[in-house]
Design a protein around this motif. Sequence first.
Motif, short mmCIF file in Angstrom:
data_model
loop_
_atom_site.label_atom_id
_atom_site.label_comp_id
_atom_site.label_asym_id
_atom_site.label_seq_id
_atom_site.Cartn_x
_atom_site.Cartn_y
_atom_site.Cartn_z
N GLU A 6 0.83 -1.21 0.00
CA GLU A 6 0.00 0.00 0.00
C GLU A 6 0.86 1.25 0.00
N TYR A 7 1.96 1.21 0.76
CA TYR A 7 2.88 2.34 0.80
C TYR A 7 3.50 2.59 -0.57
N LEU A 8 3.95 1.53 -1.25
CA LEU A 8 4.56 1.69 -2.57
C LEU A 8 3.55 2.24 -3.58
N ALA A 9 2.30 1.79 -3.47
CA ALA A 9 1.26 2.30 -4.37
C ALA A 9 0.98 3.78 -4.08
N ALA A 10 0.96 4.15 -2.81
CA ALA A 10 0.73 5.55 -2.45
C ALA A 10 1.91 6.41 -2.89
N TRP A 11 3.14 5.87 -2.73
CA TRP A 11 4.33 6.60 -3.20
C TRP A 11 4.22 6.88 -4.68
N ALA A 12 3.77 5.89 -5.45
CA ALA A 12 3.63 6.07 -6.90
C ALA A 12 2.63 7.18 -7.21
N ARG A 13 1.53 7.24 -6.48
CA ARG A 13 0.53 8.29 -6.72
C ARG A 13 1.10 9.67 -6.43
N TRP A 14 1.92 9.79 -5.38
CA TRP A 14 2.53 11.07 -5.04
C TRP A 14 3.63 11.47 -6.03
N HIS A 15 4.11 10.51 -6.81
CA HIS A 15 5.20 10.78 -7.76
C HIS A 15 4.75 10.58 -9.20
N THR A 18 4.64 7.10 -11.18
CA THR A 18 5.87 6.35 -11.44
C THR A 18 5.86 5.03 -10.68
N ASP A 19 6.14 3.94 -11.37
CA ASP A 19 6.11 2.62 -10.75
C ASP A 19 7.47 2.30 -10.14
N PRO A 20 7.59 2.23 -8.82
CA PRO A 20 8.89 1.93 -8.20
C PRO A 20 9.39 0.54 -8.52
N SER A 21 8.50 -0.36 -8.93
CA SER A 21 8.91 -1.72 -9.26
C SER A 21 9.73 -1.78 -10.54
N ALA A 22 9.70 -0.69 -11.32
CA ALA A 22 10.46 -0.66 -12.57
C ALA A 22 11.96 -0.65 -12.31
N GLY A 101 4.18 19.26 2.66
CA GLY A 101 5.32 18.41 2.99
C GLY A 101 6.03 17.89 1.77
N PHE A 102 5.27 17.58 0.72
CA PHE A 102 5.86 17.08 -0.52
C PHE A 102 6.79 18.13 -1.14
N VAL A 103 6.32 19.38 -1.17
CA VAL A 103 7.13 20.46 -1.74
C VAL A 103 8.36 20.72 -0.87
N GLN A 149 3.43 20.93 -14.55
CA GLN A 149 2.73 22.22 -14.67
C GLN A 149 2.13 22.39 -16.06
N ALA A 150 2.75 21.73 -17.05
CA ALA A 150 2.24 21.81 -18.42
C ALA A 150 1.11 20.83 -18.68
N GLY A 151 0.74 20.06 -17.65
CA GLY A 151 -0.40 19.18 -17.78
C GLY A 151 -0.07 17.72 -17.99
N VAL A 152 1.21 17.34 -17.90
CA VAL A 152 1.58 15.95 -18.05
C VAL A 152 1.27 15.22 -16.75
N ALA A 153 0.39 14.24 -16.83
CA ALA A 153 -0.04 13.55 -15.62
C ALA A 153 1.02 12.60 -15.09
N GLU A 154 1.76 11.94 -15.99
CA GLU A 154 2.79 10.99 -15.58
C GLU A 154 4.16 11.62 -15.75
N THR A 155 5.04 11.35 -14.81
CA THR A 155 6.36 11.99 -14.81
C THR A 155 7.42 11.17 -15.54
N GLY A 156 7.02 10.08 -16.17
CA GLY A 156 7.99 9.30 -16.93
C GLY A 156 8.56 8.15 -16.13
N ALA A 157 9.17 7.22 -16.86
CA ALA A 157 9.75 6.04 -16.22
C ALA A 157 10.97 6.42 -15.38
N LEU A 158 11.30 5.56 -14.44
CA LEU A 158 12.49 5.78 -13.63
C LEU A 158 13.73 5.69 -14.51
N SER A 159 14.67 6.57 -14.26
CA SER A 159 15.89 6.64 -15.07
C SER A 159 17.04 5.97 -14.32
N VAL A 160 18.22 6.04 -14.93
CA VAL A 160 19.41 5.48 -14.30
C VAL A 160 19.98 6.41 -13.22
#
Length: 219
Positions: A6-15, A18-22, A101-103, A149-160
């Motif tokens: 549940e925590y990982l799913a909530a983390w993904a919603r706040w970010h 983004t799927d942390p499992s990736a 708190g997030f900011v 801010q430009a309206g992109v709902a997803e922040t993209g996949a996790l990078s290196v």
Amino acid sequence: MLSREEYLAAWARWHGGTDPSASPLVRGWLSLAYALARPLAGVPPLLATALGLLVAAGAAVLAVPGGGWLVAAGVLVGVSGLLDSLDGALAIAGGRASRRGFVLDSAVDRLTEAAYATALWLAGAPGWLAAAFGALCWLPDYLRARAGQAGVAETGALSVWERPTRVAMTGFSLGGAGVVALLGGRGSVVVLAGTAAGVLLGAIAVGQLGVTLRRSLSG
């Protein structure tokens, strides 16, 4: 308190979804933070945030004398990274997450990464390279924020070059340099190599993120 999943799913919603499992590294890092947060459920997240920044500043201070002190500096970098993740785990898993708190947490992240870059410079990395390291810690998250801010709902996949990688690269560079110095070698070479590797990973991450955001922004 939320379960780990549940925590990982909530983390993904706040970010931004983004799927942390990736990324096994990111998932493992978050799972460690969650494990630390469970027995500390009553601790205010803000306390962990403040301690993380102070510890990161302490790492920069220990980089000044260099030598064997760099081992301690590397350890403090790792501790600061864990404290940073701990505050998020305390807030999200404990149901106390807020936009304020997030900011605040994001702002402190950038300050701790500035401390990391400063520590690398004080330990022997060229100023321009340490500055590039710090800038590339900041740029991916800035791009994600602007895209949001430009309206992109997803922040993209996790990078290196996500937060755990930045912490690990800085900590191992400083700690490794300290070990080499204690053995009579040139620790600055290790710092130079680690900082350069971080800059390379940061540049790759910006390219990865740029491709993802370009698709989202052109839609």
